[in-house]
Design a protein around this motif. Structure first.
Motif, short mmCIF file in Angstrom:
data_model
loop_
_atom_site.label_atom_id
_atom_site.label_comp_id
_atom_site.label_asym_id
_atom_site.label_seq_id
_atom_site.Cartn_x
_atom_site.Cartn_y
_atom_site.Cartn_z
N ALA A 49 0.86 -1.18 0.00
CA ALA A 49 0.00 0.00 0.00
C ALA A 49 0.89 1.23 0.00
N ILE A 50 0.59 2.17 -0.88
CA ILE A 50 1.36 3.41 -1.01
C ILE A 50 0.38 4.55 -0.79
N ILE A 51 0.59 5.30 0.28
CA ILE A 51 -0.40 6.30 0.70
C ILE A 51 0.21 7.70 0.66
N ARG A 52 -0.50 8.59 0.01
CA ARG A 52 -0.23 10.02 0.09
C ARG A 52 -1.36 10.60 0.91
N ASP A 64 0.42 -2.86 11.58
CA ASP A 64 1.39 -2.26 12.49
C ASP A 64 1.83 -0.86 12.08
N LYS A 65 1.51 -0.41 10.88
CA LYS A 65 1.94 0.92 10.45
C LYS A 65 0.80 1.79 9.98
N ALA A 66 -0.41 1.48 10.40
CA ALA A 66 -1.55 2.34 10.03
C ALA A 66 -2.55 2.29 11.18
N CYS A 67 -3.20 3.40 11.41
CA CYS A 67 -4.20 3.45 12.48
C CYS A 67 -5.49 2.79 12.01
N GLU A 68 -6.34 2.47 12.94
CA GLU A 68 -7.61 1.82 12.64
C GLU A 68 -8.47 2.65 11.69
N GLY A 69 -8.48 3.96 11.87
CA GLY A 69 -9.25 4.84 10.99
C GLY A 69 -8.80 4.74 9.54
N TRP A 70 -7.48 4.76 9.33
CA TRP A 70 -6.94 4.64 7.97
C TRP A 70 -7.29 3.28 7.38
N LEU A 71 -7.10 2.21 8.16
CA LEU A 71 -7.35 0.87 7.63
C LEU A 71 -8.80 0.70 7.21
N THR A 72 -9.72 1.24 7.98
CA THR A 72 -11.14 1.17 7.63
C THR A 72 -11.38 1.91 6.31
N ALA A 73 -10.85 3.11 6.18
CA ALA A 73 -11.05 3.91 4.97
C ALA A 73 -10.40 3.27 3.75
N LEU A 74 -9.18 2.78 3.90
CA LEU A 74 -8.47 2.18 2.78
C LEU A 74 -9.18 0.92 2.28
N ARG A 118 -9.29 0.71 -4.73
CA ARG A 118 -8.72 0.79 -6.07
C ARG A 118 -7.53 1.74 -6.18
N GLN A 119 -6.75 1.52 -7.26
CA GLN A 119 -5.63 2.42 -7.58
C GLN A 119 -6.14 3.85 -7.72
N TYR A 120 -5.41 4.77 -7.13
CA TYR A 120 -5.66 6.21 -7.21
C TYR A 120 -7.03 6.63 -6.69
N SER A 121 -7.62 5.81 -5.84
CA SER A 121 -8.85 6.25 -5.18
C SER A 121 -8.47 7.24 -4.09
N GLU A 122 -9.41 8.12 -3.78
CA GLU A 122 -9.17 9.14 -2.75
C GLU A 122 -10.39 9.25 -1.85
N CYS A 123 -10.13 9.54 -0.60
CA CYS A 123 -11.23 9.77 0.34
C CYS A 123 -10.81 10.84 1.34
N LYS A 124 -11.80 11.34 2.04
CA LYS A 124 -11.58 12.20 3.20
C LYS A 124 -12.23 11.51 4.38
N HIS A 129 -7.10 13.51 4.13
CA HIS A 129 -7.39 13.32 2.72
C HIS A 129 -6.38 12.28 2.28
N LEU A 130 -6.85 11.10 1.91
CA LEU A 130 -5.97 9.98 1.57
C LEU A 130 -6.05 9.64 0.09
N GLN A 131 -4.92 9.24 -0.47
CA GLN A 131 -4.88 8.68 -1.83
C GLN A 131 -4.21 7.32 -1.73
N LEU A 132 -4.85 6.31 -2.33
CA LEU A 132 -4.34 4.94 -2.29
C LEU A 132 -3.76 4.55 -3.64
N ARG A 133 -2.55 4.02 -3.59
CA ARG A 133 -1.95 3.30 -4.72
C ARG A 133 -1.45 1.99 -4.14
#
Length: 186
Positions: A89-92, A125-135, A140-146, A179-183
């Motif tokens: 997972a690559i997160i901006r 181990d490297k992401a909080c519960e909030g991020w994991l739920t959102a991701l 998908r590639q280049y999906s974004e959420c707030k 504001h997260l972007q997933l790759r």
């Protein structure tokens, strides 16, 4: 003897006064919830209790999820594969406090940071519960959420600090907007 008693009484009064002035964790959580609700009102967020169709999200629609998380799909991303266990997972991200003035951490482009946040999907181990739920919802590639993340499921709950500049103070009860972007890479 009188001086000792006076000194002891003064010390007791100082200790009692100091402890009464400290906010309990319960009071901090209540203040945090109020800050989240104030932010929702200030930003005219429309709180939903079910997900709209992928192409029906309005700009201020947020779905209320478990544990106080609010989720908004910004971009559905590229159609095709979804992230799978074992993928990298690559997160901006952009991170903001909800209070005014806002404090922010921006890791959105190589100008902000040469290296995005990365971790192997399926490990937490490297992401909080909030991020994991959102991701998991983004997929998908280049999906974004707030997302609006209360501290109990954010990075502030994960002391010791994970090594990213995601949280300013991991000991604070501070909600954040991300504001997260997933790759991902297989």
């Amino acid at each position: 003897m009188k001086q000792i008693i006076t000194l002891i009484c003064t010390a007791i009064l100082l200790i009692v006064g100091y402890s009464c002035s400290q906010q309990t964790y319960a009071k901090q959580l209540k203040a945090e919830e109020q800050l989240i609700q104030d932010y929702i009102r200030r930003e005219h967020i429309n709180v939903l209790h079910s997900f709209p169709a992928e192409d029906a999200w309005q700009s201020n629609d947020y779905v209320a999820l478990d544990k106080g998380l609010y989720y908004h799909l910004e971009k559905a991303g590229e159609s095709g594969d979804s992230i799978q266990a074992g993928n990298l997972a690559i997160i901006r991200y952009k991170s903001y406090t909800l209070s005014l003035p806002t404090d922010s951490v921006i890791m959105w482009s190589t100008t902000d940071s040469a290296n995005p946040v990365t971790f192997v999907w399926g490990t937490s181990d490297k992401a909080c519960e909030g991020w994991l739920t959102a991701l998991a919802l983004m997929k998908r590639q280049y999906s974004e959420c707030k997302i609006i993340v209360p501290s109990k499921i954010g990075f502030s709950s994960q002391a010791p600090y994970l090594g990213w500049s995601v949280s300013d103070d991991e000991s604070s009860v501070t909600p954040r907007l991300y504001h997260l972007q997933l790759r991902f890479q297989k």
